[in-house]
Design a protein around this motif. Structure first.
Motif, PDB file in Angstrom:
ATOM      1  N   THR A  96      72.988  33.371  32.080  1.00  0.00           N
ATOM      2  CA  THR A  96      72.126  34.324  32.784  1.00  0.00           C
ATOM      3  C   THR A  96      70.659  34.001  32.476  1.00  0.00           C
ATOM      4  OG1 THR A  96      72.119  35.913  30.955  1.00  0.00           O
ATOM      5  CG2 THR A  96      73.884  36.116  32.602  1.00  0.00           C
ATOM      6  N   TYR A  97      69.781  34.517  33.325  1.00  0.00           N
ATOM      7  CA  TYR A  97      68.347  34.326  33.135  1.00  0.00           C
ATOM      8  C   TYR A  97      67.648  35.665  33.254  1.00  0.00           C
ATOM      9  CZ  TYR A  97      69.574  29.473  34.239  1.00  0.00           C
ATOM     10  OH  TYR A  97      70.150  28.226  34.257  1.00  0.00           O
ATOM     11  N   LEU A  98      66.413  35.707  32.791  1.00  0.00           N
ATOM     12  CA  LEU A  98      65.561  36.857  33.012  1.00  0.00           C
ATOM     13  C   LEU A  98      64.457  36.464  33.986  1.00  0.00           C
ATOM     14  CD1 LEU A  98      65.049  38.459  29.475  1.00  0.00           C
ATOM     15  CD2 LEU A  98      66.381  39.374  31.397  1.00  0.00           C
ATOM     16  N   LEU A  99      64.292  37.257  35.025  1.00  0.00           N
ATOM     17  CA  LEU A  99      63.216  37.067  35.979  1.00  0.00           C
ATOM     18  C   LEU A  99      62.147  38.104  35.660  1.00  0.00           C
ATOM     19  CD1 LEU A  99      62.233  35.729  38.727  1.00  0.00           C
ATOM     20  CD2 LEU A  99      63.222  37.772  39.811  1.00  0.00           C
ATOM     21  N   ASN A 100      60.897  37.657  35.536  1.00  0.00           N
ATOM     22  CA  ASN A 100      59.815  38.563  35.228  1.00  0.00           C
ATOM     23  C   ASN A 100      58.799  38.595  36.371  1.00  0.00           C
ATOM     24  OD1 ASN A 100      58.262  40.270  33.302  1.00  0.00           O
ATOM     25  ND2 ASN A 100      56.781  38.604  33.481  1.00  0.00           N
ATOM     26  N   TYR A 101      58.479  39.800  36.831  1.00  0.00           N
ATOM     27  CA  TYR A 101      57.408  39.986  37.812  1.00  0.00           C
ATOM     28  C   TYR A 101      56.209  40.581  37.082  1.00  0.00           C
ATOM     29  CZ  TYR A 101      54.581  42.026  41.510  1.00  0.00           C
ATOM     30  OH  TYR A 101      53.521  42.374  42.322  1.00  0.00           O
ATOM     31  N   THR A 102      55.024  39.964  37.247  1.00  0.00           N
ATOM     32  CA  THR A 102      53.822  40.469  36.605  1.00  0.00           C
ATOM     33  C   THR A 102      52.686  40.585  37.606  1.00  0.00           C
ATOM     34  OG1 THR A 102      54.397  39.455  34.478  1.00  0.00           O
ATOM     35  CG2 THR A 102      52.103  40.088  34.787  1.00  0.00           C
ATOM     36  N   ARG A 103      52.058  41.763  37.634  1.00  0.00           N
ATOM     37  CA  ARG A 103      50.824  41.963  38.387  1.00  0.00           C
ATOM     38  C   ARG A 103      49.725  42.253  37.369  1.00  0.00           C
ATOM     39  NH1 ARG A 103      48.097  46.119  37.971  1.00  0.00           N
ATOM     40  NH2 ARG A 103      49.680  47.580  38.700  1.00  0.00           N
ATOM     41  N   ASP A 104      48.661  41.432  37.361  1.00  0.00           N
ATOM     42  CA  ASP A 104      47.605  41.576  36.375  1.00  0.00           C
ATOM     43  C   ASP A 104      46.883  42.908  36.500  1.00  0.00           C
ATOM     44  OD1 ASP A 104      48.061  39.049  35.306  1.00  0.00           O
ATOM     45  OD2 ASP A 104      46.652  38.078  36.688  1.00  0.00           O
ATOM     46  N   GLY A 105      46.315  43.321  35.381  1.00  0.00           N
ATOM     47  CA  GLY A 105      45.457  44.485  35.400  1.00  0.00           C
ATOM     48  C   GLY A 105      44.170  44.162  36.147  1.00  0.00           C
ATOM     49  N   ALA A 106      43.469  45.197  36.589  1.00  0.00           N
ATOM     50  CA  ALA A 106      42.275  44.955  37.407  1.00  0.00           C
ATOM     51  C   ALA A 106      41.276  46.091  37.262  1.00  0.00           C
ATOM     52  CB  ALA A 106      42.685  44.788  38.860  1.00  0.00           C
ATOM     53  N   LYS A 107      40.028  45.766  37.609  1.00  0.00           N
ATOM     54  CA  LYS A 107      38.969  46.774  37.678  1.00  0.00           C
ATOM     55  C   LYS A 107      38.561  46.909  39.131  1.00  0.00           C
ATOM     56  CE  LYS A 107      34.481  48.030  35.734  1.00  0.00           C
ATOM     57  NZ  LYS A 107      33.917  48.531  36.997  1.00  0.00           N
ATOM     58  N   VAL A 108      38.498  48.087  39.603  1.00  0.00           N
ATOM     59  CA  VAL A 108      38.134  48.315  40.991  1.00  0.00           C
ATOM     60  C   VAL A 108      36.634  48.083  41.141  1.00  0.00           C
ATOM     61  CG1 VAL A 108      38.101  49.947  42.901  1.00  0.00           C
ATOM     62  CG2 VAL A 108      39.988  49.965  41.260  1.00  0.00           C
ATOM     63  N   ILE A 109      36.267  47.107  41.963  1.00  0.00           N
ATOM     64  CA  ILE A 109      34.864  46.748  42.152  1.00  0.00           C
ATOM     65  C   ILE A 109      34.094  47.920  42.753  1.00  0.00           C
ATOM     66  CG2 ILE A 109      33.292  45.188  43.383  1.00  0.00           C
ATOM     67  CD1 ILE A 109      35.492  43.063  43.211  1.00  0.00           C
ATOM     68  N   GLY A 110      32.937  48.173  42.139  1.00  0.00           N
ATOM     69  CA  GLY A 110      32.100  49.257  42.633  1.00  0.00           C
ATOM     70  C   GLY A 110      32.411  50.602  42.037  1.00  0.00           C
ATOM     71  N   SER A 111      33.286  50.615  41.033  1.00  0.00           N
ATOM     72  CA  SER A 111      33.610  51.893  40.391  1.00  0.00           C
ATOM     73  C   SER A 111      34.014  51.640  38.944  1.00  0.00           C
ATOM     74  CB  SER A 111      34.761  52.587  41.130  1.00  0.00           C
ATOM     75  OG  SER A 111      36.005  51.974  40.836  1.00  0.00           O
ATOM     76  N   ASP A 112      34.226  52.697  38.227  1.00  0.00           N
ATOM     77  CA  ASP A 112      34.689  52.607  36.834  1.00  0.00           C
ATOM     78  C   ASP A 112      36.208  52.628  36.737  1.00  0.00           C
ATOM     79  OD1 ASP A 112      32.071  52.583  35.884  1.00  0.00           O
ATOM     80  OD2 ASP A 112      31.974  54.784  35.819  1.00  0.00           O
ATOM     81  N   GLU A 113      36.852  52.651  37.846  1.00  0.00           N
ATOM     82  CA  GLU A 113      38.317  52.758  37.878  1.00  0.00           C
ATOM     83  C   GLU A 113      38.979  51.443  37.476  1.00  0.00           C
ATOM     84  OE1 GLU A 113      41.921  53.747  41.065  1.00  0.00           O
ATOM     85  OE2 GLU A 113      39.815  53.863  41.689  1.00  0.00           O
ATOM     86  N   THR A 114      39.999  51.492  36.652  1.00  0.00           N
ATOM     87  CA  THR A 114      40.791  50.321  36.267  1.00  0.00           C
ATOM     88  C   THR A 114      42.257  50.576  36.583  1.00  0.00           C
ATOM     89  OG1 THR A 114      41.110  51.118  33.997  1.00  0.00           O
ATOM     90  CG2 THR A 114      39.218  49.644  34.400  1.00  0.00           C
ATOM     91  N   VAL A 115      42.974  49.470  36.764  1.00  0.00           N
ATOM     92  CA  VAL A 115      44.411  49.550  37.043  1.00  0.00           C
ATOM     93  C   VAL A 115      45.133  48.722  35.984  1.00  0.00           C
ATOM     94  CG1 VAL A 115      46.235  49.053  38.708  1.00  0.00           C
ATOM     95  CG2 VAL A 115      43.993  49.797  39.520  1.00  0.00           C
ATOM     96  N   ASP A 116      46.049  49.332  35.271  1.00  0.00           N
ATOM     97  CA  ASP A 116      46.772  48.644  34.200  1.00  0.00           C
ATOM     98  C   ASP A 116      47.697  47.557  34.738  1.00  0.00           C
ATOM     99  OD1 ASP A 116      45.585  50.278  32.301  1.00  0.00           O
ATOM    100  OD2 ASP A 116      47.230  51.743  32.331  1.00  0.00           O
ATOM    101  N   GLU A 117      47.975  46.557  33.881  1.00  0.00           N
ATOM    102  CA  GLU A 117      48.942  45.502  34.224  1.00  0.00           C
ATOM    103  C   GLU A 117      50.315  46.125  34.437  1.00  0.00           C
ATOM    104  OE1 GLU A 117      49.535  41.317  32.174  1.00  0.00           O
ATOM    105  OE2 GLU A 117      50.802  42.791  31.135  1.00  0.00           O
ATOM    106  N   PHE A 118      51.055  45.511  35.333  1.00  0.00           N
ATOM    107  CA  PHE A 118      52.416  45.995  35.606  1.00  0.00           C
ATOM    108  C   PHE A 118      53.393  44.844  35.480  1.00  0.00           C
ATOM    109  CE2 PHE A 118      55.903  46.425  38.710  1.00  0.00           C
ATOM    110  CZ  PHE A 118      56.496  47.592  38.237  1.00  0.00           C
ATOM    111  N   THR A 119      54.499  45.056  34.779  1.00  0.00           N
ATOM    112  CA  THR A 119      55.554  44.040  34.658  1.00  0.00           C
ATOM    113  C   THR A 119      56.918  44.680  34.887  1.00  0.00           C
ATOM    114  OG1 THR A 119      55.879  44.355  32.265  1.00  0.00           O
ATOM    115  CG2 THR A 119      54.219  42.726  32.957  1.00  0.00           C
ATOM    116  N   HIS A 120      57.837  43.866  35.341  1.00  0.00           N
ATOM    117  CA  HIS A 120      59.212  44.345  35.534  1.00  0.00           C
ATOM    118  C   HIS A 120      60.167  43.169  35.376  1.00  0.00           C
ATOM    119  CE1 HIS A 120      62.266  47.170  37.035  1.00  0.00           C
ATOM    120  NE2 HIS A 120      62.811  46.114  37.642  1.00  0.00           N
TER     121      HIS A 120
END
Length: 207
Positions: free
Chosen positions: A176-200
């Motif tokens: 068996t294998y493990l498949l990993n999906y990763t979306r990097d964390g980000a900062k929303v341009i033009g604001s102080d808002e950030t989005v955390d990294e997501f993995t599954h």
């Protein structure tokens, strides 16, 4: 890793002399020598490669869906093809590796920009100790010939739904294998808002 994020808008002569001397002296060669069978030949590398390529592929169902809550992306790991036959990577297969394909369906969210691609996916064959990048670009022609097109980049601003395949070249074949999906964390341009990294992580089962 954090990146900027924007909101979306919508592979011999000496032998001849010896024979002449034997004829002139009335000697003849041994019957045993003339009847010897030639030594059997070892299988050629081409034959070995052909055996490697001829492995029987098997598609296994996974059907695991998940959502990236921050981006609104919905993904489903539909199935995987184990032992995908590949002439281009016959050496890898002969050395105990495997070509694995994973079928993915993506429905991106619409609030932010950016894209989802094959590069978001990695595979592990050592129970998650290490993960290796996809090698889809090295298998695209053989995938297309097998009617398994690669997963195209999905732009969130385009919306819709896309299904395609991601390819991995596994050095050490495992049950068996493990498949990993990763979306990097980000900062929303033009604001102080950030989005955390997501993995599954999703398990790719044995055939």
């Amino acid at each position: 890793m954090t990146v900027g994020l924007v909101r979306s808008r919508g592979t011999t002569m000496a032998g001849g002399f010896l024979a002449l001397a034997l004829v002139l002296s009335g000697c003849s060669g041994s019957d045993d020598e003339s009847s010897d069978s030639p030594p059997s030949e070892a299988p050629t590398s081409e034959a070995a490669e052909a055996d490697a390529v001829a492995g029987e592929e098997a598609e296994v169902e996974i059907a695991e869906a998940f959502e990236d809550p921050d981006m609104g992306d919905s993904l489903e790991i539909i199935s995987a093809v184990r032992d995908f036959p590949s002439e281009e990577h016959a050496d890898l297969i002969a050395d105990g590796g495997e070509v694995v394909l994973v079928q993915v369906k993506v429905a991106p969210g619409e609030e932010y920009g950016g894209r989802i691609s094959t590069g978001n996916f990695e595979i592990s064959w050592d129970d998650g100790a290490d993960f290796w990048n996809d090698k889809t670009r090295m298998v695209t022609e053989e995938m297309a010939a097998a009617d398994r097109p690669e997963l195209e980049d999905v732009a969130r601003r385009d919306g819709g739904e896309t299904t395609g395949w991601v390819a991995f070249l596994v050095d050490e074949k495992a049950d068996t294998y493990l498949l990993n999906y990763t979306r990097d964390g980000a900062k929303v341009i033009g604001s102080d808002e950030t989005v955390d990294e997501f993995t599954h992580e999703v398990e790719i089962p044995a055939p």
